[in-house]
Design a protein around this motif. Structure first.
Motif, PDB file in Angstrom:
ATOM      1  N   GLY A 166      27.783 -12.757 -13.866  1.00 33.28           N
ATOM      2  CA  GLY A 166      26.926 -11.919 -13.049  1.00 33.28           C
ATOM      3  C   GLY A 166      27.642 -10.670 -12.586  1.00 33.28           C
ATOM      4  N   GLU A 167      28.954 -10.805 -12.494  1.00 34.70           N
ATOM      5  CA  GLU A 167      29.759  -9.730 -11.938  1.00 34.70           C
ATOM      6  C   GLU A 167      29.511  -8.403 -12.644  1.00 34.70           C
ATOM      7  OE1 GLU A 167      34.154 -10.261 -10.170  1.00 34.70           O
ATOM      8  OE2 GLU A 167      33.911 -10.473 -12.316  1.00 34.70           O
ATOM      9  N   VAL A 168      29.362  -8.531 -13.968  1.00 31.74           N
ATOM     10  CA  VAL A 168      29.167  -7.350 -14.783  1.00 31.74           C
ATOM     11  C   VAL A 168      27.983  -6.523 -14.282  1.00 31.74           C
ATOM     12  CG1 VAL A 168      27.675  -8.565 -16.397  1.00 31.74           C
ATOM     13  CG2 VAL A 168      28.913  -6.579 -17.135  1.00 31.74           C
TER      14      VAL A 168
ATOM     15  N   GLN B 233      10.066  -1.699 -14.307  1.00 36.79           N
ATOM     16  CA  GLN B 233      11.308  -2.142 -13.660  1.00 36.79           C
ATOM     17  C   GLN B 233      12.074  -3.101 -14.556  1.00 36.79           C
ATOM     18  OE1 GLN B 233      10.781  -3.912  -9.863  1.00 36.79           O
ATOM     19  NE2 GLN B 233      11.111  -1.964  -8.831  1.00 36.79           N
ATOM     20  N   LEU B 234      11.322  -4.015 -15.166  1.00 33.93           N
ATOM     21  CA  LEU B 234      11.967  -4.998 -16.041  1.00 33.93           C
ATOM     22  C   LEU B 234      12.650  -4.290 -17.209  1.00 33.93           C
ATOM     23  CD1 LEU B 234      12.615  -7.771 -17.245  1.00 33.93           C
ATOM     24  CD2 LEU B 234      10.302  -7.840 -18.176  1.00 33.93           C
ATOM     25  N   ARG B 235      11.959  -3.295 -17.746  1.00 39.95           N
ATOM     26  CA  ARG B 235      12.523  -2.600 -18.892  1.00 39.95           C
ATOM     27  C   ARG B 235      13.821  -1.884 -18.512  1.00 39.95           C
ATOM     28  NH1 ARG B 235       9.068   1.568 -22.469  1.00 39.95           N
ATOM     29  NH2 ARG B 235       9.498   2.860 -20.661  1.00 39.95           N
ATOM     30  N   GLN B 236      13.832  -1.290 -17.347  1.00 43.08           N
ATOM     31  CA  GLN B 236      15.059  -0.611 -16.889  1.00 43.08           C
ATOM     32  C   GLN B 236      16.175  -1.635 -16.673  1.00 43.08           C
ATOM     33  OE1 GLN B 236      13.570   1.280 -13.400  1.00 43.08           O
ATOM     34  NE2 GLN B 236      12.939   3.147 -14.464  1.00 43.08           N
ATOM     35  N   ALA B 237      15.828  -2.732 -16.033  1.00 42.59           N
ATOM     36  CA  ALA B 237      16.840  -3.758 -15.752  1.00 42.59           C
ATOM     37  C   ALA B 237      17.373  -4.353 -17.050  1.00 42.59           C
ATOM     38  CB  ALA B 237      16.242  -4.853 -14.872  1.00 42.59           C
ATOM     39  N   THR B 238      16.489  -4.505 -18.039  1.00 44.40           N
ATOM     40  CA  THR B 238      16.911  -5.057 -19.329  1.00 44.40           C
ATOM     41  C   THR B 238      17.917  -4.130 -20.005  1.00 44.40           C
ATOM     42  OG1 THR B 238      14.743  -6.096 -19.598  1.00 44.40           O
ATOM     43  CG2 THR B 238      16.081  -5.864 -21.580  1.00 44.40           C
ATOM     44  N   ALA B 239      17.602  -2.840 -19.992  1.00 42.65           N
ATOM     45  CA  ALA B 239      18.506  -1.868 -20.621  1.00 42.65           C
ATOM     46  C   ALA B 239      19.864  -1.874 -19.920  1.00 42.65           C
ATOM     47  CB  ALA B 239      17.883  -0.478 -20.586  1.00 42.65           C
TER      48      ALA B 239
ATOM     49  N   ASP C 184      23.415  -2.986 -21.651  1.00 43.39           N
ATOM     50  CA  ASP C 184      24.517  -2.044 -21.647  1.00 43.39           C
ATOM     51  C   ASP C 184      25.747  -2.646 -20.973  1.00 43.39           C
ATOM     52  OD1 ASP C 184      25.440   0.579 -22.199  1.00 43.39           O
ATOM     53  OD2 ASP C 184      25.411   0.950 -20.030  1.00 43.39           O
ATOM     54  N   ALA C 185      25.523  -3.293 -19.835  1.00 37.10           N
ATOM     55  CA  ALA C 185      26.631  -3.868 -19.074  1.00 37.10           C
ATOM     56  C   ALA C 185      27.316  -4.971 -19.873  1.00 37.10           C
ATOM     57  CB  ALA C 185      26.116  -4.416 -17.747  1.00 37.10           C
ATOM     58  N   GLU C 186      26.532  -5.827 -20.494  1.00 35.20           N
ATOM     59  CA  GLU C 186      27.093  -6.931 -21.288  1.00 35.20           C
ATOM     60  C   GLU C 186      27.972  -6.408 -22.412  1.00 35.20           C
ATOM     61  OE1 GLU C 186      23.853 -10.577 -21.300  1.00 35.20           O
ATOM     62  OE2 GLU C 186      24.483  -9.675 -23.174  1.00 35.20           O
ATOM     63  N   ALA C 187      27.458  -5.364 -23.091  1.00 34.92           N
ATOM     64  CA  ALA C 187      28.155  -4.863 -24.272  1.00 34.92           C
ATOM     65  C   ALA C 187      29.471  -4.186 -23.920  1.00 34.92           C
ATOM     66  CB  ALA C 187      27.255  -3.899 -25.031  1.00 34.92           C
ATOM     67  N   ASN C 188      29.616  -3.775 -22.647  1.00 34.61           N
ATOM     68  CA  ASN C 188      30.813  -3.012 -22.287  1.00 34.61           C
ATOM     69  C   ASN C 188      31.753  -3.756 -21.355  1.00 34.61           C
ATOM     70  OD1 ASN C 188      30.202  -0.546 -23.706  1.00 34.61           O
ATOM     71  ND2 ASN C 188      28.479  -0.385 -22.292  1.00 34.61           N
ATOM     72  N   ASP C 189      31.495  -5.024 -21.121  1.00 34.80           N
ATOM     73  CA  ASP C 189      32.326  -5.743 -20.173  1.00 34.80           C
ATOM     74  C   ASP C 189      33.164  -6.814 -20.869  1.00 34.80           C
ATOM     75  OD1 ASP C 189      33.157  -7.740 -18.173  1.00 34.80           O
ATOM     76  OD2 ASP C 189      32.054  -6.394 -16.837  1.00 34.80           O
ATOM     77  N   PRO C 190      34.485  -6.750 -20.686  1.00 33.30           N
ATOM     78  CA  PRO C 190      35.345  -7.732 -21.340  1.00 33.30           C
ATOM     79  C   PRO C 190      35.065  -9.172 -20.903  1.00 33.30           C
ATOM     80  CG  PRO C 190      36.631  -6.130 -20.062  1.00 33.30           C
ATOM     81  CD  PRO C 190      35.204  -5.750 -19.913  1.00 33.30           C
TER      82      PRO C 190
END
Lengths: 199, 129, 200
Positions: free
Chosen positions: A115-117, C45-51, C55-61
């Motif tokens: 979730g942190e991400v 809102q859902l669409r923005q949150a999904t994007a 994005d966050a998932e793809a860039n977080d180690p």
């Protein structure tokens, strides 16, 4: 080959070459495929299972199975859909086993980490209100996602996060494309409903 | 050469295996002895994966990593699995290994039988540092 | 099955339709229908949150498996690959020499990688143990062993603008040289099939 010159021919042919070489037991080619897919499969499994250890096991099992079964894959252009199918089904199997042996194996540390991400990615935003709102929305989405049934969650993740086609998702979940559309619409509706308190 | 001529029970198949491994590793062009799948699995401690049974154990020979040795009627037979450097001709390396192993075996007083070599990988020598 | 029916809002509009028209201006019905207005706002809102999530998932180690996962898989894959198919290339009084097909393919691919406009795909290598080794093969076995004839079948993808006959001839030559240098055999046959195009 009728669609050979449409779409991202370069990327696809490049992957097809790697798949063909990996079918020939070329580990270096397989490693390139592994690098292209391991993070994606891990993200899918982590969202499905909410458990880092189990998500890593899924990635390891699925990639190793793909290495061993690769020579049986007839069309080198279907590797992506195939490996997503292996991973999704493995996750669904694990969730079915969990439901017959109910115990909450979700590690709070994992959830925090996953979730942190969502709440750390906006450090550069200047407006604290907007940042807070966005964080709430992201938290709402993450939590709403966990409330979906495993099949619905898989459907939503495969389409919205992993960009798989309706046909591929249908093949993965063994349902017709129309059913994929229906499940996806229902999943979006349910998530949107559950997120609304955060508005 | 028979077992009687050989100092009684002085030479074990394990000794021959060690000797063959050393001879191979000292041969220019040999990068390493190859690990067996069992070695890899036990190193990784992948409990979920079942190692395949090692036929060498059933035959009563001695396997150390990927060197198998057996003494039968005073004659030693060896099978080695190696990786060679792409800059060397693999078959020349294989011949050189065979000759070194044969020489090493002969020095023990045991007869040298077949020395079979499997080249499992041909690779660039990793650069140091 | 009821579950698979098209999900609809209270006013009867399909959610799928609403989702696919989020970017279009709201129609007359949607502007005045409370169900649609509400659902539309939530979906945006859902669409923005999904994007943002994507994005966050793809860039977080944190969304990456540990390095040991990759290492374990590759250790096993390499070990299995090396033993997948062993070819007896040399009979000798003092013993036999066999080479894994994978080791030979490595040499072939290494040679192919040096030829511009070609991507090596499947590679199949065989030695003929049925035939008597030919003395005219050009092989020289200093220790008196006999070498078996080797046949290489390589399938490749080619870049569109290359001159195929010339490139294939260069490729065949390079493979022959590399196998001779790194293995010590002159392959008798090198079959090359151009099966696909790729964009360079």
């Amino acid at each position: 080959m009728d669609n050979e010159f449409t779409g991202d021919t370069s990327a696809r042919t490049d992957e097809a070459s790697k798949v063909a070489r990996a079918q020939d037991r070329d580990p270096e080619a397989f490693e390139e495929l592994l690098l292209a897919y391991q993070d994606k499969l891990f993200r899918l499994a982590l969202r499905m299972l909410n458990d880092r250890g189990q998500a890593e096991d899924v990635v390891q099992d699925v990639l190793l199975a793909s290495w061993r079964q690769l020579p049986l894959l007839r069309d080198v252009n279907t590797f992506g859909g195939w490996i997503y199918r292996l991973a999704t089904n493995r996750c669904l199997d694990i969730l079915r086993q969990r439901s017959t042996h109910p115990e909450d194996i979700t590690d709070p540390q994992d959830l925090h980490c996953a979730g942190e991400v969502v709440w750390t990615g906006n450090a550069q935003e200047s407006d604290p209100v907007e940042t807070t709102e966005r964080e709430f929305r992201a938290q709402g989405l993450t939590e709403a996602l966990r409330m979906l049934s495993p099949e619905q969650r898989a459907c939503w993740l495969l389409r919205e996060i992993h960009d798989r086609s309706y046909a591929e998702i249908g093949a993965i979940l063994k349902v017709p494309t129309t059913a994929v559309r229906g499940r996806l619409a229902r999943a979006r509706h349910e998530i949107a409903e559950r997120m609304s308190p955060w508005r | 050469m028979t077992e009687e001529v050989t100092p009684a029970a002085a030479i074990t198949s394990q000794f021959i295996a060690s000797l063959a491994a050393r001879a191979a590793l000292e041969t220019p062009g040999v990068l390493r002895l190859e690990s067996t799948l069992n070695d890899v699995l036990s190193r990784l401690r992948l409990a979920a994966m079942e190692p395949t049974p090692d036929p060498a154990n059933e035959l009563g020979g001695c396997r150390r990593d990927s060197v198998w040795a057996e003494i039968n009627g005073g004659i030693a037979h060896v099978h080695l699995e190696i990786a060679t450097d792409i800059a060397h001709r693999a078959l020349a390396v294989s011949d050189a290994v065979r000759e070194r192993v044969r020489q090493g075996i002969c020095n023990t007083g045991v007869g040298a039988g077949s020395i079979d070599i499997s080249i499992l990988a041909i690779e660039n020598q990793p650069t140091q540092g | 099955m009821a579950l698979e029916d098209t999900p609809r809002l209270g006013c009867g509009r399909s959610i799928d339709h609403l989702w696919s028209t989020l970017d279009a201006p709201a129609g007359e019905h949607e502007e005045h229908c409370a169900h649609c207005r509400d659902a539309r706002a939530r979906m945006i809102q859902l669409r923005q949150a999904t994007a943002a999530l994507k994005d966050a998932e793809a860039n977080d180690p944190a969304f990456t498996p540990r390095r040991s996962v990759r290492d374990s898989i590759m250790d096993i894959a390499r070990t299995e690959a090396r033993r997948s198919r062993l070819l007896a290339v040399q009979d000798h009084d003092g013993g036999t020499t066999e080479i894994s097909e994978q080791a030979l393919s490595t040499v072939v691919r290494f040679a192919a990688a040096g030829v511009p406009g070609i991507q090596a795909r499947r590679c199949r290598i065989d030695v003929s143990t049925a035939e008597k080794p030919s003395p005219t093969m050009g092989t020289h076995d200093a220790t008196g062993g006999s070498l078996h004839p080797m046949v290489i079948d390589l399938r490749v993808a080619a870049a569109p603008k290359i001159h195929i006959p010339h490139t294939v001839s260069v490729l065949r030559h390079q493979i022959g040289i590399s196998i001779a240098r790194s293995v010590g055999i002159y392959p008798v046959t090198i079959n090359i099939t151009v099966e696909d195009l790729y964009d360079d």
